[in-house]
Design a protein around this motif. Structure first.
Motif, PDB file in Angstrom:
ATOM      1  N   ASN A  54       0.741  -1.354   0.043  1.00  0.00           N
ATOM      2  CA  ASN A  54      -0.151  -0.087   0.110  1.00  0.00           C
ATOM      3  C   ASN A  54       0.887   1.302   0.123  1.00  0.00           C
ATOM      4  O   ASN A  54       0.540   2.323  -0.667  1.00  0.00           O
ATOM      5  CB  ASN A  54      -0.991  -0.013   1.048  1.00  0.00           C
ATOM      6  CG  ASN A  54      -2.035  -0.862   1.048  1.00  0.00           C
ATOM      7  OD1 ASN A  54      -2.801  -1.127  -0.059  1.00  0.00           O
ATOM      8  ND2 ASN A  54      -2.277  -1.448   2.022  1.00  0.00           N
ATOM      9  N   ALA A  55       2.036   1.260   0.603  1.00  0.00           N
ATOM     10  CA  ALA A  55       2.872   2.200   0.613  1.00  0.00           C
ATOM     11  C   ALA A  55       3.366   2.669  -0.872  1.00  0.00           C
ATOM     12  O   ALA A  55       3.368   3.704  -1.580  1.00  0.00           O
ATOM     13  CB  ALA A  55       4.376   2.218   1.561  1.00  0.00           C
ATOM     14  N   LEU A  56       3.799   1.396  -1.704  1.00  0.00           N
ATOM     15  CA  LEU A  56       4.257   1.604  -2.861  1.00  0.00           C
ATOM     16  C   LEU A  56       2.685   2.276  -3.765  1.00  0.00           C
ATOM     17  O   LEU A  56       3.086   3.167  -4.603  1.00  0.00           O
ATOM     18  CB  LEU A  56       4.538   0.125  -3.638  1.00  0.00           C
ATOM     19  CG  LEU A  56       5.819  -0.605  -3.197  1.00  0.00           C
ATOM     20  CD1 LEU A  56       5.831  -1.830  -3.781  1.00  0.00           C
ATOM     21  CD2 LEU A  56       6.989   0.315  -3.831  1.00  0.00           C
ATOM     22  N   GLU A 155      -7.726  -4.043  -6.695  1.00  0.00           N
ATOM     23  CA  GLU A 155      -7.294  -5.188  -5.675  1.00  0.00           C
ATOM     24  C   GLU A 155      -7.398  -4.737  -4.464  1.00  0.00           C
ATOM     25  O   GLU A 155      -6.626  -3.567  -4.076  1.00  0.00           O
ATOM     26  CB  GLU A 155      -6.270  -5.977  -6.177  1.00  0.00           C
ATOM     27  CG  GLU A 155      -6.023  -6.403  -7.545  1.00  0.00           C
ATOM     28  CD  GLU A 155      -4.867  -6.778  -8.014  1.00  0.00           C
ATOM     29  OE1 GLU A 155      -4.597  -7.757  -8.789  1.00  0.00           O
ATOM     30  OE2 GLU A 155      -3.864  -5.798  -7.983  1.00  0.00           O
ATOM     31  N   TYR A 156      -7.791  -5.320  -3.333  1.00  0.00           N
ATOM     32  CA  TYR A 156      -7.587  -5.038  -1.988  1.00  0.00           C
ATOM     33  C   TYR A 156      -6.193  -5.535  -1.553  1.00  0.00           C
ATOM     34  O   TYR A 156      -5.439  -4.477  -0.817  1.00  0.00           O
ATOM     35  CB  TYR A 156      -9.111  -5.630  -1.292  1.00  0.00           C
ATOM     36  CG  TYR A 156      -8.784  -5.241   0.256  1.00  0.00           C
ATOM     37  CD1 TYR A 156      -9.082  -3.926   0.572  1.00  0.00           C
ATOM     38  CD2 TYR A 156      -8.282  -6.071   1.187  1.00  0.00           C
ATOM     39  CE1 TYR A 156      -8.984  -3.479   1.838  1.00  0.00           C
ATOM     40  CE2 TYR A 156      -8.271  -5.608   2.346  1.00  0.00           C
ATOM     41  CZ  TYR A 156      -8.503  -4.401   2.916  1.00  0.00           C
ATOM     42  OH  TYR A 156      -8.479  -4.073   4.249  1.00  0.00           O
TER      43      TYR A 156
END
Length: 162
Positions: A54-56, A155-156
């Motif tokens: 999620n940081a990416l 996508e989650y």
């Protein structure tokens, strides 16, 4: 890290974006200090730790309309930043939309870490339809077209190596 990159080879509208994934140490202070002294440096601070993938994604969202190519690299320098020039040249001279890296040697890793890393890739290949090579990394350079395509996926639970 940015001192290791040949600035002459960096395109005019380029910059380095550091994403602080909610660390509780002095990482953000270091990012702020680097950015205060370097116009090529920018940083974003996530309110809490959201995880590597999620940081990416947050970094890609931040740069999507500001560049023709995006690079993801971990700040711990496990990946050699000097390859960025070669990645850039490959994108400029081929029809590829992504240049990715892979670790070909596990030299310097403990035997147990190497074992679990190899087992991870083996299990992923068995349970999925995607053939992910052992040693796949998040160190990659993507064209804007690919960055937009990645950001369009909803996508989650992301796994960018896949």
């Amino acid at each position: 890290m940015h001192d290791l990159i040949n600035r002459k080879a960096i395109a005019q509208n380029s910059f380095l974006l550091f994403v602080n994934d909610g660390s509780s140490d002095t990482t953000w202070d270091l990012i702020e200090a680097a950015c205060a002294n370097d116009p090529l440096c920018r940083g974003i601070k996530l309110a809490r730790n959201v995880g590597h993938q999620n940081a990416l994604l947050a970094g890609l969202h931040h740069v999507k309309d500001q560049c023709d190519a995006a690079i993801s690299i971990d700040a711990d320098l496990q990946d050699p930043p000097e390859l960025i020039i070669e990645m850039y040249e490959t994108l400029q001279t081929t029809d590829y939309d992504c240049v990715a890296s892979r670790r070909v040697s596990r030299k310097g890793e403990s035997k147990i870490r190497s074992f679990f890393a190899r087992m991870f890739y083996k299990v992923i290949r068995k349970i999925s339809k995607v053939n992910i090579m052992d040693g796949a990394r998040d160190f990659r350079m993507m064209t804007r077209q690919m960055t937009d395509a990645v950001l369009s996926l909803r996508e989650y639970n992301r796994f960018s190596k896949g």
